[in-house]
Scaffold this active site. Structure first.
Site, short mmCIF file in Angstrom:
data_model
loop_
_atom_site.label_atom_id
_atom_site.label_comp_id
_atom_site.label_asym_id
_atom_site.label_seq_id
_atom_site.Cartn_x
_atom_site.Cartn_y
_atom_site.Cartn_z
N ASP A 80 20.68 1.91 -0.36
CA ASP A 80 19.95 2.87 -0.47
C ASP A 80 19.14 3.18 -2.52
O ASP A 80 18.76 3.10 -2.71
CB ASP A 80 20.75 4.75 -0.07
N HIS A 83 -3.46 9.10 4.41
CA HIS A 83 -4.92 9.02 4.62
C HIS A 83 -5.52 8.60 3.64
O HIS A 83 -5.23 8.23 2.57
CB HIS A 83 -5.15 10.87 4.61
N SER A 134 -3.32 6.89 16.10
CA SER A 134 -2.03 7.54 15.71
C SER A 134 -1.15 7.02 17.86
O SER A 134 -2.53 7.02 18.21
CB SER A 134 -1.72 9.29 15.64
N CYS A 158 -6.05 4.74 7.61
CA CYS A 158 -7.80 4.08 7.88
C CYS A 158 -7.84 2.72 6.39
O CYS A 158 -8.27 3.50 5.65
CB CYS A 158 -8.52 4.94 7.75
N ILE A 192 16.63 1.35 -2.63
CA ILE A 192 15.45 2.02 -1.78
C ILE A 192 14.93 2.92 -3.07
O ILE A 192 15.65 3.67 -3.23
CB ILE A 192 15.69 2.33 -0.75
N ASP A 210 14.15 9.54 -2.82
CA ASP A 210 13.94 9.67 -4.22
C ASP A 210 12.95 10.64 -4.92
O ASP A 210 13.56 11.01 -6.29
CB ASP A 210 13.92 8.13 -4.60
#
Lengths: 624, 327
Positions: free
Chosen positions: B80, B165, B235, B207, B83, B121
């Protein structure tokens, strides 16, 4: 020499001269084109409806309505019915409380029309608080005890109780659910809304947050429903967001009981083009009627739209020869004899899925259209497709106004010679100084009559507005109008040099053009109607020269035929959506009541635009 | 007698000199050995930056994508502390979630991605374009806590995963702003100049994802995108219980491959990319290797996804921190 502008002391440009000569003739084709544009709308080139709001996710979740617990909750309404009409509100409040909702009974009273006809009623509402939500917003599910036709809506209230039981078993509500039952139809819901929103009336004690959307349920007694019908127009011609309409249609199709717009099925695709045109025209006319008059009441969704709350009514449509439905419409079916709801699972799941989709939203519906016409289920016409028709109509009136303004006064004012230009300017100014006061005076007089017509029923506290006095009032107004017209015409003939009919017609045309143009965006159907009954007759008034007395009389008689009294008497059943043989309802009373309660613009428009312009047209015909 | 004493001194001096020289050469050789150890061709530590740029309930699947990647990366060994997880984190406790405090990526709901030990985080409104670029370039505020800093050095391999998106050359951050491909390209160049990475694996699932890495110009960057310009990414599973889509196709097929990979596997990037099937993913994934020095067949998955450490054993102990033997 410039093409359009005429220079100082030079001859007028050929383009301008041609425009001045022929523009008057152009207004008639433009008006015709506008009307033809409207007639072309039912032709099958519409766009397919689509979802603009991604967050809705309609019909993508399993629906769970329909268990035994939900059906048993409907029995609570039967105990409420046993309490009779007086104790109904309290009994329903107790039933809602037993379901776990925060309840309140609101007693209200209102005048049917201003200061006349004191009516009292009670609204009961119960709020299901979202267990994990933050009470910032609410969704409303509403029903009235009676349908718009006067039949009993007990089945709608039963469905509400079942939905409340279902809703309280769920964990996924992000906003509160408010279940409202009223016993005065749309007026009751209006009183409730005003109290909820804190507008005017005494505010409610038990409230939630902002109302995001509302669904109204109307299920007349029947043994079988052909289909569901969907209504979405408000009292003042406001429409709810197209996403909402599309969403309810989609989820109802998933449950295999499609909600049809105004209850009309589309003509099949392989049908003859005329059948398809006729069916689309029928649906468009129903919408036009709902939007222009707001008079055919189905469900109680209409008052919400005035406060910018998207609302629709889902109504069951009884099959054609349904015995129970016919008895109910005649008022012969007791509440206790109402048969159980046909297809209750499917209707309940449709409403559940709609509420679930509304629950998924974060903001008010804002992505899709607010101005549209729906010629068929799942097709739409956006404002860009139909508003050019009204633009053409307005253009025809404006062109006519400009042409007549140019043509007023003696012919010498329009001579071409540049050396007489200054003299012509002075002469036209003198002409205006002479004739304008008279024209303005006529317009003011006619508008004053209209104002009196608008204000008298609202200020007179002592007049009892029964049908007799209404008829008497209108008859008096009609007589007053006729005498005003004749007196004004007389005065004009007495002061021949001081009046110019072209100037008056120009002013009247400009007035109607302004009204129609502003109205076309807010309430398109009403704008077209105003144009057709006031603007078109004005356009063709004195289009041909009138010389003989017989011609003038003929003109006045034709204008009488399109006068407000005449059209509303002849067209009342069509306009109000009544049965053809129903002679009892009064459009005057309906429109006055709508103005008083819902701020509907029909009555003010009739008084301040339609009636005066009709009188002005008559005066123009009779003038020298 | 004097001569013998002089000879003895000479002998002692010579022996001392020999001893000292020997010591020095011994020190020099161990030092050289250590230098050789540290001067390795490979990376020495692994970092992961996992970014979900969407919020709201209907973007459930983007949160699920990112959390699935987080779980994979942790399983392969990155701790962790190495990350950085950036999530809007408004899905697990959303009132609309009928399985509260859970996030699933499969309708069978076998693994709760939000179950235990998830360390987010940057959460909620902290996930912004500015914070992301500051994180990459290291230009964070002085008071930024340690878990919000990317403490990489010139021997770090970084795995950057972004989902949300997007469109042509842009990615939408939380409905209010956008980051474009030039921004990320410039940030990576800054990282290279500040020697903040050795190699970067950049994976993006949106996309028109391939446009996002089309403008990169910093060296040692391997990029993988889910769809090319003009294509949407789709999806995969729709969960009719929860009422939303729970995972995206590209990420799902990547995770499926990783089910057969663990800390000791010798699978390469070429293996992973070889499993991409356009028919299943419903879009055309793209790979950009021209900035990457090594061949894909020689690049192990564990170079980016694991925390494999190279261990070198020396025959003798190396005195760290002790003084040299002195005479």
């Amino acid at each position: 020499m410039s093409l359009v502008l005429s220079g100082q002391g030079e001859k007028t440009s050929p383009l301008l001269r041609a425009a001045r000569k022929y523009s008057g003739h152009l207004s008639y084709p433009l008006a015709l084109l506008g009307l033809c544009w409207l007639l072309a709308l039912p032709c099958s080139f519409w766009r397919r409806a689509y979802f603009s709001e991604n967050a809705m996710l309609p019909g993508q979740v399993y629906t769970t309505f329909g268990t035994a617990a939900h059906m048993d909750a409907m029995l609570a309404v039967d105990t409420v019915l046993a309490a009779g009409a007086d104790g109904r509100a309290q009994a329903l409040a107790r039933a809602f409380g037993a379901l776990g909702l925060d309840t309140e009974v609101q007693r209200f009273s209102y005048d049917e029309v201003p200061r006349i006809g004191n009516v009292s009623g009670a609204n009961v509402h119960g709020i299901l608080r979202a267990p994990r939500g933050d009470a910032g917003e609410a969704l409303v599910v509403a029903a009235a005890w009676t349908t718009g036709d006067g039949a009993s809506n007990v089945n709608g209230v039963r469905l509400l109780a079942a939905l409340a039981q279902h809703a309280r078993e769920q964990r996924y509500w992000a906003r509160d659910l408010v279940f409202v039952v009223t016993d005065r139809g749309e007026r009751g819901i209006e009183a409730w809304l005003r109290a909820y929103l804190g507008v005017g009336a005494a505010p409610l004690a038990v409230r939630s947050g902002q109302i995001q959307a509302a669904i109204s349920v109307e299920l007349p007694p029947a043994q079988r429903y052909d289909a569901l019908a969907l209504y979405f127009a408000g009292k003042g011609g406001q429409l709810c967001n197209l996403d909402f309409v599309n969403m309810v249609q989609h989820v109802s199709r998933v449950e295999r009981m499609p909600a049809l717009l105004h209850g009309l099925r589309d003509a099949p695709r392989r049908a003859h083009w005329w059948a398809r045109y006729r069916q689309a025209a029928r649906l468009l006319l129903r919408q036009a009627r709902a939007q222009a008059f707001g008079a055919d009441a189905h469900g109680v969704h209409a008052p919400f739209l005035r406060y910018r709350i998207d609302a629709v009514t889902v109504a069951g449509q009884p099959a054609g020869g349904d015995a129970a439905a016919q008895l109910a419409r005649q008022g012969l079916l007791a509440d206790a004899d109402v048969p159980p709801i046909p297809g209750v699972q499917r209707i309940g799941r449709t409403v559940e899925a709609s509420l679930r989709s509304l629950n998924n939203l974060l903001e008010h519906l804002h992505q899709s259209f607010f101005f549209y016409l729906l010629p068929a289920n799942q097709r739409y016409l956006s404002i860009g497709d139909y508003v050019p028709a009204s633009a053409l109509m307005v253009a025809s009136l404006l062109l006519q106004a400009m042409h007549l303004w140019w043509m007023q006064g003696a012919a010498s004012l329009r001579a071409d010679a540049p050396e007489t230009r200054i003299r012509r300017i002075n002469q036209s100014y003198a002409h205006l100084r002479l004739t304008m006061p008279a024209s303005v005076q006529i317009v003011v007089r006619v508008l004053a009559l209209g104002l009196g017509l608008l204000l008298a029923p609202q200020l007179a506290a002592w007049a009892v507005l029964s049908d007799t006095t209404t008829t008497a009032f209108l008859f008096t107004a009609a007589l007053a109008s006729c005498s005003l017209v004749l007196h004004t015409a007389d005065q004009c003939w007495a002061q021949r040099g001081q009046v110019d009919w072209r100037q008056l017609k120009s002013l009247a045309a400009a007035l109607v053009a302004a009204v129609v143009a502003c109205l076309a965006v807010m309430n398109f159907s009403l704008a077209v109607l105003v144009y057709v009954v006031a603007g078109l007759p004005l356009l063709v008034t004195r289009a041909a020269a009138v010389r003989t007395r017989a011609q003038r009389v003929a003109g006045v008689l034709l204008l009488l035929a399109v006068s407000p009294v005449c059209t509303m008497t002849l067209g009342r059943n069509v306009a109000l959506g009544l049965h053809p043989l129903d002679m009892a309802a009064s459009p005057f009373r309906v429109f006055l009541g709508d103005l008083h309660h819902f701020g509907s613009l029909v009555y003010p428009l009739v008084c301040l635009v339609y009636w005066p312009v009709n009188l002005l047209s008559m005066v123009i015909v009779l003038m020298p | 007698m004097n001569f013998i004493r002089a000879l003895l001194r000479l002998a002692v001096g010579a022996w001392l000199a020999l001893v000292l020289c020997a010591d020095r050469t011994a020190a020099a050789s161990t030092k050289r050995q250590l230098e050789q150890l540290l001067d390795t061709e490979n990376h020495t530590n692994n970092w992961a930056v996992l970014v979900c740029t969407s919020r709201f309930w209907f973007n459930y699947r983007h949160i699920a994508n990112t959390l699935s990647m987080y779980r994979t990366v942790k399983r392969m060994g990155i701790p962790d502390s190495h990350i950085i997880l950036m999530l809007a984190d408004d899905v697990a406790c959303n009132p609309r979630n009928c399985y509260p405090a859970t996030v699933f990526d499969h309708p069978q709901k076998t693994t709760d991605l939000y179950g235990d030990n998830v360390e987010v985080d940057y959460r909620g409104y902290d996930v912004t374009v500015e914070n992301f670029i500051r994180l990459l370039t290291g230009r964070v505020e002085p008071h930024t806590p340690r878990n919000k800093r990317l403490l990489t050095d010139d021997k770090s391999n970084i795995f950057i995963y972004m989902t949300g998106h997007g469109g042509e050359d842009f990615l939408k951050f939380q409905d209010s702003e956008e980051i474009n491909s030039y921004d990320i390209a410039d940030a990576m160049q800054q990282m290279w100049e500040k020697q903040r990475y050795r190699e970067i694996l950049f994976v993006i699932d949106t996309c028109q994802a391939n446009t996002m890495f089309s403008k990169f110009y910093a060296p040692n960057v391997l990029s993988i995108g889910s769809s090319k310009k003009g294509e949407n990414s789709y999806s995969h599973f729709h969960d009719r219980d929860i009422g939303v889509s729970v995972i995206d196709r590209f990420t799902y097929y990547n995770l499926k491959f990783f089910e057969s990979v663990d800390m000791s596997s010798k699978h390469t990037m070429a293996d992973l990319i070889g499993t991409y099937n356009t028919t299943l993913i419903h879009s055309t994934p793209g790979v950009r290797t021209d900035l990457f020095a090594r061949k894909l067949e020689k690049t192990y998955l564990t170079d980016f996804f694991g925390a494999v450490q190279e261990v070198e054993l020396t025959p003798e102990a190396f005195p760290i921190g002790q003084k040299q033997a002195s005479i």
